[in-house]
Design an enzyme around this catalytic site. Structure first.
Site, mmCIF file in Angstrom:
data_model
loop_
_atom_site.group_PDB
_atom_site.id
_atom_site.type_symbol
_atom_site.label_atom_id
_atom_site.label_comp_id
_atom_site.label_asym_id
_atom_site.label_seq_id
_atom_site.Cartn_x
_atom_site.Cartn_y
_atom_site.Cartn_z
ATOM 1 N NE ARG A 72 -1.742 1.883 3.492
ATOM 2 C CZ ARG A 72 -1.624 1.703 4.808
ATOM 3 N NH1 ARG A 72 -2.293 0.759 5.414
ATOM 4 N NH2 ARG A 72 -0.806 2.462 5.523
ATOM 5 C CG HIS A 84 -6.313 2.006 6.423
ATOM 6 N ND1 HIS A 84 -6.449 0.723 5.940
ATOM 7 C CD2 HIS A 84 -7.439 2.265 7.132
ATOM 8 C CE1 HIS A 84 -7.610 0.220 6.338
ATOM 9 N NE2 HIS A 84 -8.229 1.132 7.054
ATOM 10 C CE1 TYR A 119 1.322 2.525 8.615
ATOM 11 C CE2 TYR A 119 0.148 4.289 9.731
ATOM 12 C CZ TYR A 119 0.264 3.422 8.676
ATOM 13 O OH TYR A 119 -0.665 3.449 7.664
#
Length: 395
Positions: A290, A294, A303
């Protein structure tokens, strides 16, 4: 009645074609990852899968894949921009996952049925869903503006993993309708359920695996492993590659390069055909990344490392197809320019169309609960109507 997976095939329990089609990727010491097009745009062979375009010219199909991926990415980019400008409430990005979705979407036959998550914009494109209908859902003006029966594409599922149970039940219904294993290519059908690596940890998904295996349901579980369940890395979700979980439930699994549209198409095509023939479920793990967030409420810089993102950019699914087409003289600047112009036109239509989407009547929500309004809902509707009327003339 359809045979169970333990009753078909010759010794392996997964159907007679497993050793030929799925075996080399997981049983015989062959390469784990199915790949047919390298990140540099070079064609490679795989012992278990090949790129079969059936009756259409191969070059034409690959050019079509390129166009699909470019337009799908443009939908994603425009929707993200619209959300940033306050035109959408939220948007689930798919940047970097175009090959996994287009490859799977183009492997479908018209009679197959798709159960998506909230991120299958590329599959929706392949099934003929108007991108404006997708935007309407995220704008909050409808609950999914397409007819699932018309497109054989279910409504987006927000509850994580729930669609795998829906897909399995639908597939079991296909068995009872007599559209599985008849030998008629225009009749035999299968179901594909899309979900992510994070959803694979949900109970619903594992329950779907149990039912699908027990009833030999004609369903393909297509997992886009994009490495992140929101901010949770894949390493904290599973101690083994996800595709290997399928063996514990009694059906085959295979891992495919999810940034390789040719391989994704080939693997999904084989898995769907296996299901249509009555050989039961298959787990496909499309190993991808990805590259975006998100959703538009997420900040992935908090993160994950930028180095990881840069490494995966070198595996960009669109760039590798462009490299292949150019290297082999299968497309020129006119072709690429025409696709870009089409993408620009699509962007204009999405921007203008999104802002022009009408707000629904507040009472219309009651029209989409049951085919016939129940007495209880009628009371609620009338009460809500009276409440709305109380504001008339109030400034």
């Amino acid at each position: 009645m359809t045979q169970r997976s333990s009753e078909v095939g010759a010794g392996d329990g997964f159907g007679p074609d497993l050793a030929e089609v799925f075996g080399p990727s997981q049983q015989d010491g062959g390469p784990e990852l199915v790949q047919l097009l390298t990140p540099e745009g070079e064609r490679v062979d795989h012992p278990g899968f090949r790129f079969d375009t059936e009756e259409r010219a191969e070059d034409e199909v690959i050019r079509g894949f390129y166009r699909d991926m470019v337009l799908t990415r443009r939908i994603d980019v425009e929707a993200t921009a619209l959300q940033r400008h306050g035109e959408l409430g939220i948007w689930a990005q798919l940047l970097g996952q175009e090959a996994a979705q287009v490859g799977a979407g183009r492997a479908l036959r018209p009679q197959d049925f798709v159960f998506p998550t909230y991120r299958e914009h590329g599959v929706a494109w392949c099934r003929g869903v108007d991108p404006l209908d997708l935007l309407g859902l995220f704008r909050g003006v409808d609950q999914g503006g397409w007819d699932p029966d018309d497109k054989n594409f279910g409504l987006y599922t927000i509850v994580i993993g729930a669609q795998t149970l829906h897909a399995t039940g639908y597939a079991m219904g296909m068995q009872r309708d007599g559209v599985v294993g008849t030998g008629d290519p225009d009749r035999d059908a299968a179901v594909i359920a899309h979900f992510g690596d994070g959803a694979s940890s949900q109970g619903d998904v594992n329950e779907a695996f149990v039912f699908a295996a027990s009833y030999n349901a004609p369903v393909v579980f297509f997992c886009q492993n994009n490495q992140w369940a929101i901010s949770e890395p894949f390493e904290r979700q599973s101690r083994i590659p996800l595709y290997q979980r399928a063996l514990g439930f009694g059906f085959p699994g295979v891992r495919v390069d999810g940034n390789d549209v040719l391989a994704t198409y080939a693997v999904t095509q084989a898995a769907l055909q296996r299901a249509r023939e009555g050989q039961g479920p298959t787990f496909v793990e499309a190993y991808t990344y990805r590259m975006g967030a998100h959703t538009t409420t997420d900040d992935p810089t908090r993160y994950r490392l930028s180095d990881d993102l840069e490494r995966w950019k070198l595996k960009d699914p669109i760039a590798r197809v462009e490299a292949y087409l150019r290297r082999n003289g299968l497309a020129d600047d006119d072709f690429f320019g025409a696709v870009q112009a089409e993408a620009d036109d699509l962007g204009v239509r999405l921007r203008e169309g999104c802002r022009a989407l009408p707000d629904p009547s507040p009472l219309s929500i009651f029209d989409h609960v049951y085919a016939e309004l129940t007495e209880e809902l009628e009371v609620q509707r009338d009460g809500f109507a009276a409440y709305l009327e109380s504001f008339e003339g109030v400034r």
